[in-house]
Design a protein around this motif. Sequence first.
Motif, PDB file in Angstrom:
ATOM      1  N   GLU A 151       0.803  -1.229   0.000  1.00  0.00           N
ATOM      2  CA  GLU A 151       0.000   0.000   0.000  1.00  0.00           C
ATOM      3  C   GLU A 151       0.830   1.271   0.000  1.00  0.00           C
ATOM      4  O   GLU A 151       0.370   2.319  -0.435  1.00  0.00           O
ATOM      5  CB  GLU A 151      -0.932   0.044   1.217  1.00  0.00           C
ATOM      6  CG  GLU A 151      -1.981  -1.044   1.248  1.00  0.00           C
ATOM      7  CD  GLU A 151      -1.562  -2.208   2.116  1.00  0.00           C
ATOM      8  OE1 GLU A 151      -0.427  -2.179   2.645  1.00  0.00           O
ATOM      9  OE2 GLU A 151      -2.344  -3.148   2.270  1.00  0.00           O
ATOM     10  N   GLY A 152       2.043   1.172   0.536  1.00  0.00           N
ATOM     11  CA  GLY A 152       2.861   2.381   0.597  1.00  0.00           C
ATOM     12  C   GLY A 152       4.096   2.205   1.452  1.00  0.00           C
ATOM     13  O   GLY A 152       4.507   1.078   1.753  1.00  0.00           O
ATOM     14  N   VAL A 153       4.659   3.341   1.856  1.00  0.00           N
ATOM     15  CA  VAL A 153       5.920   3.331   2.609  1.00  0.00           C
ATOM     16  C   VAL A 153       5.714   2.727   4.006  1.00  0.00           C
ATOM     17  O   VAL A 153       4.753   3.042   4.706  1.00  0.00           O
ATOM     18  CB  VAL A 153       6.474   4.766   2.714  1.00  0.00           C
ATOM     19  CG1 VAL A 153       7.698   4.827   3.600  1.00  0.00           C
ATOM     20  CG2 VAL A 153       6.799   5.301   1.339  1.00  0.00           C
ATOM     21  N   ILE A 154       6.638   1.859   4.406  1.00  0.00           N
ATOM     22  CA  ILE A 154       6.580   1.197   5.722  1.00  0.00           C
ATOM     23  C   ILE A 154       7.566   1.856   6.687  1.00  0.00           C
ATOM     24  O   ILE A 154       7.241   2.167   7.821  1.00  0.00           O
ATOM     25  CB  ILE A 154       6.924  -0.312   5.605  1.00  0.00           C
ATOM     26  CG1 ILE A 154       5.952  -1.034   4.657  1.00  0.00           C
ATOM     27  CG2 ILE A 154       7.002  -0.983   6.966  1.00  0.00           C
ATOM     28  CD1 ILE A 154       4.577  -1.289   5.193  1.00  0.00           C
ATOM     29  N   PRO A 213      -8.028  18.217   2.732  1.00  0.00           N
ATOM     30  CA  PRO A 213      -8.207  16.850   3.256  1.00  0.00           C
ATOM     31  C   PRO A 213      -8.474  15.878   2.109  1.00  0.00           C
ATOM     32  O   PRO A 213      -9.147  16.227   1.138  1.00  0.00           O
ATOM     33  CB  PRO A 213      -9.418  16.965   4.177  1.00  0.00           C
ATOM     34  CG  PRO A 213      -9.493  18.393   4.543  1.00  0.00           C
ATOM     35  CD  PRO A 213      -8.986  19.150   3.357  1.00  0.00           C
ATOM     36  N   GLY A 214      -7.926  14.685   2.196  1.00  0.00           N
ATOM     37  CA  GLY A 214      -8.104  13.672   1.158  1.00  0.00           C
ATOM     38  C   GLY A 214      -7.011  13.711   0.107  1.00  0.00           C
ATOM     39  O   GLY A 214      -6.943  12.838  -0.761  1.00  0.00           O
ATOM     40  N   GLU A 215      -6.140  14.714   0.181  1.00  0.00           N
ATOM     41  CA  GLU A 215      -5.052  14.861  -0.794  1.00  0.00           C
ATOM     42  C   GLU A 215      -4.014  13.746  -0.614  1.00  0.00           C
ATOM     43  O   GLU A 215      -3.658  13.410   0.518  1.00  0.00           O
ATOM     44  CB  GLU A 215      -4.381  16.227  -0.578  1.00  0.00           C
ATOM     45  CG  GLU A 215      -3.553  16.667  -1.746  1.00  0.00           C
ATOM     46  CD  GLU A 215      -3.117  18.128  -1.612  1.00  0.00           C
ATOM     47  OE1 GLU A 215      -2.052  18.441  -2.111  1.00  0.00           O
ATOM     48  OE2 GLU A 215      -3.855  18.931  -1.005  1.00  0.00           O
ATOM     49  N   LEU A 216      -3.548  13.199  -1.708  1.00  0.00           N
ATOM     50  CA  LEU A 216      -2.557  12.116  -1.650  1.00  0.00           C
ATOM     51  C   LEU A 216      -1.177  12.688  -1.312  1.00  0.00           C
ATOM     52  O   LEU A 216      -0.806  13.746  -1.809  1.00  0.00           O
ATOM     53  CB  LEU A 216      -2.517  11.376  -2.986  1.00  0.00           C
ATOM     54  CG  LEU A 216      -1.615  10.137  -3.046  1.00  0.00           C
ATOM     55  CD1 LEU A 216      -2.185   9.003  -2.204  1.00  0.00           C
ATOM     56  CD2 LEU A 216      -1.417   9.678  -4.475  1.00  0.00           C
ATOM     57  N   VAL A 217      -0.465  11.962  -0.448  1.00  0.00           N
ATOM     58  CA  VAL A 217       0.879  12.393  -0.054  1.00  0.00           C
ATOM     59  C   VAL A 217       1.861  11.306  -0.491  1.00  0.00           C
ATOM     60  O   VAL A 217       1.664  10.126  -0.182  1.00  0.00           O
ATOM     61  CB  VAL A 217       0.956  12.597   1.477  1.00  0.00           C
ATOM     62  CG1 VAL A 217       2.348  13.035   1.892  1.00  0.00           C
ATOM     63  CG2 VAL A 217      -0.079  13.606   1.942  1.00  0.00           C
ATOM     64  N   PHE A 230       6.497   7.229  -4.011  1.00  0.00           N
ATOM     65  CA  PHE A 230       5.802   6.149  -3.302  1.00  0.00           C
ATOM     66  C   PHE A 230       4.752   6.738  -2.351  1.00  0.00           C
ATOM     67  O   PHE A 230       5.029   7.706  -1.639  1.00  0.00           O
ATOM     68  CB  PHE A 230       6.790   5.283  -2.521  1.00  0.00           C
ATOM     69  CG  PHE A 230       7.529   4.325  -3.402  1.00  0.00           C
ATOM     70  CD1 PHE A 230       6.964   3.110  -3.760  1.00  0.00           C
ATOM     71  CD2 PHE A 230       8.772   4.656  -3.911  1.00  0.00           C
ATOM     72  CE1 PHE A 230       7.627   2.245  -4.604  1.00  0.00           C
ATOM     73  CE2 PHE A 230       9.453   3.794  -4.747  1.00  0.00           C
ATOM     74  CZ  PHE A 230       8.880   2.584  -5.101  1.00  0.00           C
ATOM     75  N   PRO A 231       3.536   6.143  -2.322  1.00  0.00           N
ATOM     76  CA  PRO A 231       2.498   6.714  -1.462  1.00  0.00           C
ATOM     77  C   PRO A 231       2.819   6.617   0.031  1.00  0.00           C
ATOM     78  O   PRO A 231       3.258   5.572   0.508  1.00  0.00           O
ATOM     79  CB  PRO A 231       1.245   5.895  -1.797  1.00  0.00           C
ATOM     80  CG  PRO A 231       1.693   4.739  -2.582  1.00  0.00           C
ATOM     81  CD  PRO A 231       3.058   4.989  -3.091  1.00  0.00           C
TER      82      PRO A 231
END
Lengths: 279, 173
Positions: A151-154, A213-217, A230-231
């Motif tokens: 899903e993304g960065v760990i 709010p809701g913006e992807l980082v 990477f998300p």
Amino acid sequence: MIDRRTLALLVTLCLGQVLLISAQVQSQGGVPLLQVAAFDAFARVQRVTTAITDAVTGVWSGYFGLRGVARENAALRQQLLDMAVELQQQRAISSQVRSLEELLGLKAAVPVETVAARVIAGNITPGTLTVAIDRGTDDGLAPDMAVIGAEGVIGRVINPVAPHAATVQLLIDANAAAAIVFERSQTGAIAVGGQSDGTLRAEFVPVLADIEPGELVTTSGQDRVFPPGFPVGTVESISGAGTPNRTIRIRPAADFSHLDVVLVVLTPPPPLPAATEAR
Amino acid sequence: MKFTSVLVTVVVGVLLQVALARFTVGGTWVFDLVLVAVVFAGLQWGPTAGMIGGTLGGLLQDLLSGTIAGVSGLAKTLVGFVAGLIGTQFVLTRAHGRSIIVAGCSIVHRVLMLALTGLIEQHWPGTTWGAMLAETIVNTAAGFVLFQLVATVPGLVARQRLGRRAGFGRRQW
């Protein structure tokens, strides 16, 4: 009440540990050799305990927990169909981007080389959000390598790194941080962990930056640990908007409560442009 | 014999901690089964066993988590000693009485850890009362189960053995 020998032993043990702490604080380092040896020895035991717990949970989920499998199967088929459509769309976008890159004479993005690793143990000291993985220096791992999930960065690899095991500091740990970029506004910032609700806090965000709010980082790659793009998560809430004390909370994309297989990025991020480095 | 028992108790605590903590990463439930093992050693075998168990368990935790070695060791040494001292001063035979000691030790241990970390890092580390309470509850519950098992399992085994012997006797006659 207590004999002298017991008291003497208590004082000796406490003094010994105080001296051990002071030595490490003064040298600004740990006891690497001892740490790596203990970590490596225990990693073997951890691998066995993980195999046992996995076998038990495997028997449970394979034989007893089969209720609702048909429903789950149908949902997964639907999900697969949706993803196939999405993949086709992504392929179309990718080919468009490639042709645009060719037109503009840009260098193609370097693909990252990764190695898959299994999480074999959780955080042994409460409050420290780290996990142990079953890959180490023998697999090419080194401190400060990025760790990503589906899903993304760990998080990132930290010391101690043993030949067959390594420690990963999770992004939600109090001492963790990552350079990020808000996708819509292209504003750079730093995401830091340590929040009690498992979110990340965005720091060094320009006051006038338009964040919603809701913006992807995603990762920006400026920290030279995480490769760009990477998300990291999505903006969950913004409090104190329009003031210098604006607090932006980011809900991490990765589910840290179900960590099983992760990918360690072996390729270091591309060097920063000369202008950025000079600044 | 006592040292071996303390060592086995602490190692089992560490193994359980790493095995179970894998399923609670990032969750709100935090626990310290090594601390439960140290308090158990102190109450079962006295202050010396408590502090040796605390030193071993704490140092092992520090070395495995990559933090400054000695912080958890020092906190657990003191807690193990205090638990052992309480065990010798008061007659605590019931599981619930002993698990109250685990609850007290959990709070003292957390405060000691915060104080030591604050001293080293020169700033008070952030913690929530909710997290501290959750840790105390889980540790106390784990302690209660452990003490209950230790109190009932030997009796159950002995009763089963006696029953088997009696059955065998009846069949013979």
